[in-house]
Design a protein around this motif. Structure first.
Motif, PDB file in Angstrom:
ATOM      1  N   ASP A  96      -1.535   3.222   3.020  1.00 61.10           N
ATOM      2  CA  ASP A  96      -1.835   4.298   2.101  1.00 61.10           C
ATOM      3  C   ASP A  96      -0.714   5.328   1.883  1.00 61.10           C
ATOM      4  OD1 ASP A  96      -2.293   6.341   4.031  1.00 61.10           O
ATOM      5  OD2 ASP A  96      -4.149   5.607   4.264  1.00 61.10           O
ATOM      6  N   LYS A  97      -0.939   6.089   0.944  1.00 56.73           N
ATOM      7  CA  LYS A  97       0.185   7.176   0.535  1.00 56.73           C
ATOM      8  C   LYS A  97       0.310   8.070   1.681  1.00 56.73           C
ATOM      9  CE  LYS A  97       1.810   5.545  -3.349  1.00 56.73           C
ATOM     10  NZ  LYS A  97       3.364   5.287  -3.278  1.00 56.73           N
ATOM     11  N   GLU A  98      -0.782   8.560   2.297  1.00 59.66           N
ATOM     12  CA  GLU A  98      -0.813   9.579   3.083  1.00 59.66           C
ATOM     13  C   GLU A  98       0.058   9.308   4.460  1.00 59.66           C
ATOM     14  OE1 GLU A  98      -0.923  13.031   5.321  1.00 59.66           O
ATOM     15  OE2 GLU A  98      -1.264  12.851   3.117  1.00 59.66           O
ATOM     16  N   GLU A 155       2.268   6.730   4.590  1.00 59.76           N
ATOM     17  CA  GLU A 155       3.547   6.650   3.973  1.00 59.76           C
ATOM     18  C   GLU A 155       4.325   7.958   4.095  1.00 59.76           C
ATOM     19  OE1 GLU A 155       5.962   5.296   0.013  1.00 59.76           O
ATOM     20  OE2 GLU A 155       4.119   4.519   0.289  1.00 59.76           O
ATOM     21  N   HIS A 156       3.733   9.013   3.418  1.00 60.47           N
ATOM     22  CA  HIS A 156       4.380  10.290   3.565  1.00 60.47           C
ATOM     23  C   HIS A 156       4.460  10.718   5.124  1.00 60.47           C
ATOM     24  CE1 HIS A 156       5.089  14.456   2.283  1.00 60.47           C
ATOM     25  NE2 HIS A 156       4.028  14.778   3.172  1.00 60.47           N
ATOM     26  N   GLN A 157       3.449  10.441   5.998  1.00 58.89           N
ATOM     27  CA  GLN A 157       3.804  10.962   7.156  1.00 58.89           C
ATOM     28  C   GLN A 157       5.063  10.314   7.990  1.00 58.89           C
ATOM     29  OE1 GLN A 157       0.310   9.955   9.381  1.00 58.89           O
ATOM     30  NE2 GLN A 157      -1.037  11.359   8.308  1.00 58.89           N
ATOM     31  N   SER A 165       8.327  11.689   6.320  1.00 60.39           N
ATOM     32  CA  SER A 165       8.433  13.163   6.638  1.00 60.39           C
ATOM     33  C   SER A 165       9.017  12.866   8.371  1.00 60.39           C
ATOM     34  CB  SER A 165       7.303  13.958   6.958  1.00 60.39           C
ATOM     35  OG  SER A 165       7.396  15.220   7.492  1.00 60.39           O
ATOM     36  N   TRP A 208       9.215   1.340  10.223  1.00 63.81           N
ATOM     37  CA  TRP A 208       8.194   1.208   9.163  1.00 63.81           C
ATOM     38  C   TRP A 208       7.126   0.237   9.611  1.00 63.81           C
ATOM     39  CZ3 TRP A 208       5.913   3.647   5.613  1.00 63.81           C
ATOM     40  CH2 TRP A 208       5.336   2.813   4.453  1.00 63.81           C
TER      41      TRP A 208
END
Length: 164
Positions: free
Chosen positions: A2-4, A6-8, A11, A46
Motif C-alpha cells: 500500500d501507499k503508506e 511505500e511512503h514509510q 522516507s 524494498w
C-alpha cells in the motif's frame, strides 16, 4: 504494497541511504559498480521491507540486508572481470579543507580493509560506524563474544598490513 508502506520505506531509505553508499564504497572499485550495487541493495531492501517487523532499528536491519547483498554480489563478481580502481577515477571530488595526508592515510586504510575477507570487512565497517558489539552481533548474526574476538584479530591483522 500500500501507499503508506511505500511512503514509510522511501522516507526511511532517504534518511539512511548513506549506509548503503558506504557499503558500496567498501565493496566496489568504480562508480558504475557502486551504482549497480546501490540499486541492488535498494531492490533487496524494498523486497524485504514488508517483512521488517521493527524488532531492531531500521538502520540495523538496513545494515544487515545491505551487507548481505554486497557480500553475495561481491563473491559472484570476484570470479569476474576486475574493474578500474575507484580511487583512480579522475573526477573524484575533493573538499578544499580536506588534508592530503588524511586522504592518503584513509586510502591506505581502505586498501588494507579491502584485503580482508567479506565478514571481516563488514565487521570493520560497522565498528568504524561506531556500532557497539551488540548492534554488530545483531547485524552480522554472530555472538557479541565472537564479534569482539574477530575484531581483535582484525585489528592485529590491519596493524601488520599498515605497519609491516
Amino acid at each position: 504494497m500500500d501507499k503508506e508502506l511505500e511512503h514509510q520505506f522511501v522516507s526511511k531509505l532517504e534518511r539512511h541511504q548513506n549506509i548503503a553508499h558506504k557499503i558500496c564504497r567498501l565493496y566496489t572499485h568504480d562508480r558504475e559498480s557502486h551504482n549497480d550495487l546501490f540499486q541492488e541493495i535498494t531492490i533487496q531492501l524494498w523486497k524485504a521491507y514488508p517483512k521488517f517487523r521493527g524488532d531492531a532499528k531500521f538502520s540495523t536491519w538496513m545494515y544487515r540486508v545491505a551487507l548481505n547483498t554486497a557480500i553475495t554480489l561481491y563473491r559472484k563478481k570476484k570470479r569476474g572481470i576486475r574493474t578500474q580502481d575507484f580511487d583512480t577515477v579522475h573526477f573524484k571530488i575533493k573538499a578544499e579543507e580536506y588534508d592530503d595526508e588524511t586522504e592518503q592515510q584513509l586510502g591506505l586504510m581502505y586498501n588494507a580493509i579491502k584485503e580482508l575477507n567479506d565478514i571481516e570487512k563488514a565487521l570493520v565497517f560497522l565498528y568504524l560506524e561506531d556500532k557497539n558489539y551488540k548492534e554488530i552481533s545483531e547485524t552480522l548474526g554472530i555472538s557479541e563474544v565472537n564479534a569482539r574476538v574477530k575484531m581483535n584479530r582484525i585489528k592485529t591483522k590491519l596493524k601488520s598490513v599498515l605497519n609491516p
